[in-house]
Design an enzyme around this catalytic site. Sequence first.
Site, PDB file in Angstrom:
ATOM      1  N   LYS A 124      33.373  -3.944 -61.865  1.00 32.22           N
ATOM      2  CA  LYS A 124      33.843  -2.266 -62.018  1.00 32.22           C
ATOM      3  C   LYS A 124      33.481  -1.823 -63.468  1.00 32.22           C
ATOM      4  O   LYS A 124      33.459  -0.882 -64.055  1.00 32.22           O
ATOM      5  CB  LYS A 124      34.606  -1.417 -60.882  1.00 32.22           C
ATOM      6  N   LYS A 206      22.770  -7.802 -48.727  1.00 31.15           N
ATOM      7  CA  LYS A 206      23.535  -6.922 -47.797  1.00 31.15           C
ATOM      8  C   LYS A 206      22.890  -5.350 -47.928  1.00 31.15           C
ATOM      9  O   LYS A 206      22.656  -4.638 -49.064  1.00 31.15           O
ATOM     10  CB  LYS A 206      24.513  -6.837 -47.901  1.00 31.15           C
ATOM     11  N   LYS A 209      24.667   0.911 -49.423  1.00 25.30           N
ATOM     12  CA  LYS A 209      24.804   2.762 -50.501  1.00 25.30           C
ATOM     13  C   LYS A 209      24.838   3.186 -51.516  1.00 25.30           C
ATOM     14  O   LYS A 209      24.244   3.807 -52.175  1.00 25.30           O
ATOM     15  CB  LYS A 209      26.146   3.258 -49.906  1.00 25.30           C
TER      16      LYS A 209
END
Length: 344
Positions: A124, A206, A209
Amino acid sequence: METENKEIQAPERRKRIFSGVQPSGTITLGNYIGAIRNWVNLQEEYDCAFAMMDMHSITVRQTPAELRKRTLELLALYIACGIDPEKCILFIQSHNSAHAELAWVLNCYTYMGELQRMTQFKDKSARHADNINAGLFTYPVLMAADILLYQADCVPVGKDQMQHIEICRDIANRFNALYGNVFTIPEGLLVKSGAKIMSLQEPTKKMSKSDPNPKGFISMMDDFNVIAKKIKSAVTDSEGIIEYRPEDDSKAGINNLLSIMAVMTDSNPEKVAEGFEGQGYGAFKSAVAEAVVEGIRPIREEYDRIIKDKAYLQDIYRNGAEQAHRIADRTLKKVYKKVGFVVE
Ligand code: TRP
């Protein structure tokens, strides 16, 4: 004799489950199949608490109105998916101040080095290089507080969250070693969904979103015709044979569609494949699209009804916060006493 003994024993405490989800971004079909559906089953056997982790969400910049809206949408979606507020505690993290309070204490029992090693922090901070804030760094401590407050035995999470469960256990063990048995040591429960749902465009990855290509994922909020279109344009192969070969990456697209169809029709991928033997991909995709749309339809109808009913939602989250507070405060009191705060 033995059975008699068993009968007089007090019933065992049901195991407690805690899990949470961040109200950032949409919920995908993959989330539904891989997580929410399993929680619906877990609530029958465990004392469950599920929370909308809005405090975690602000570790990356959010649009306030959006965050608020998505938090309520997520709550409505959970209920629509079958998470029953009568059976479990359903609440919004920021409504229970004990999370922030315990997180502060645990911050003082967590080492910089431990946090520096977290892969999610490294990822992140690479992705949000302009905003590497302290909250992002101590994210795992808040998550540990979430779990430990409820003395959770099990925490169903995806594989990517396992490192957070590990650090939570380390912090809890460290605290217990200093002060006695304060926290239940939680286990990560890798949800075996029976199906990991992959991207429709890159079926070896995978379904996510955050996929920049929206054709790769199905949102639970997508229009039905959009869902159908996305499935019909799913990447497959040129072999033209509908067969489930999970070890064969060249069949990843077909394997994925078979898995999706299997989950939506309570079957298994092999059986689904048998039913389509000799048929073309076009007909197969149409059938998968229909199964997905029909599977999502009742959830969406329920969702549409709930999201409009603000009073009902408010009732649920207020009630949930009250129950959450009751359990969490007991733990927090214990902790405060142990570390030497003057307890009222
Ligand atoms: N970190 C989790 C995620 O991104 C969300 C989360 C926050 C969570 N607190 C939690 C999950 C406590 C389980 C238990 O998916």
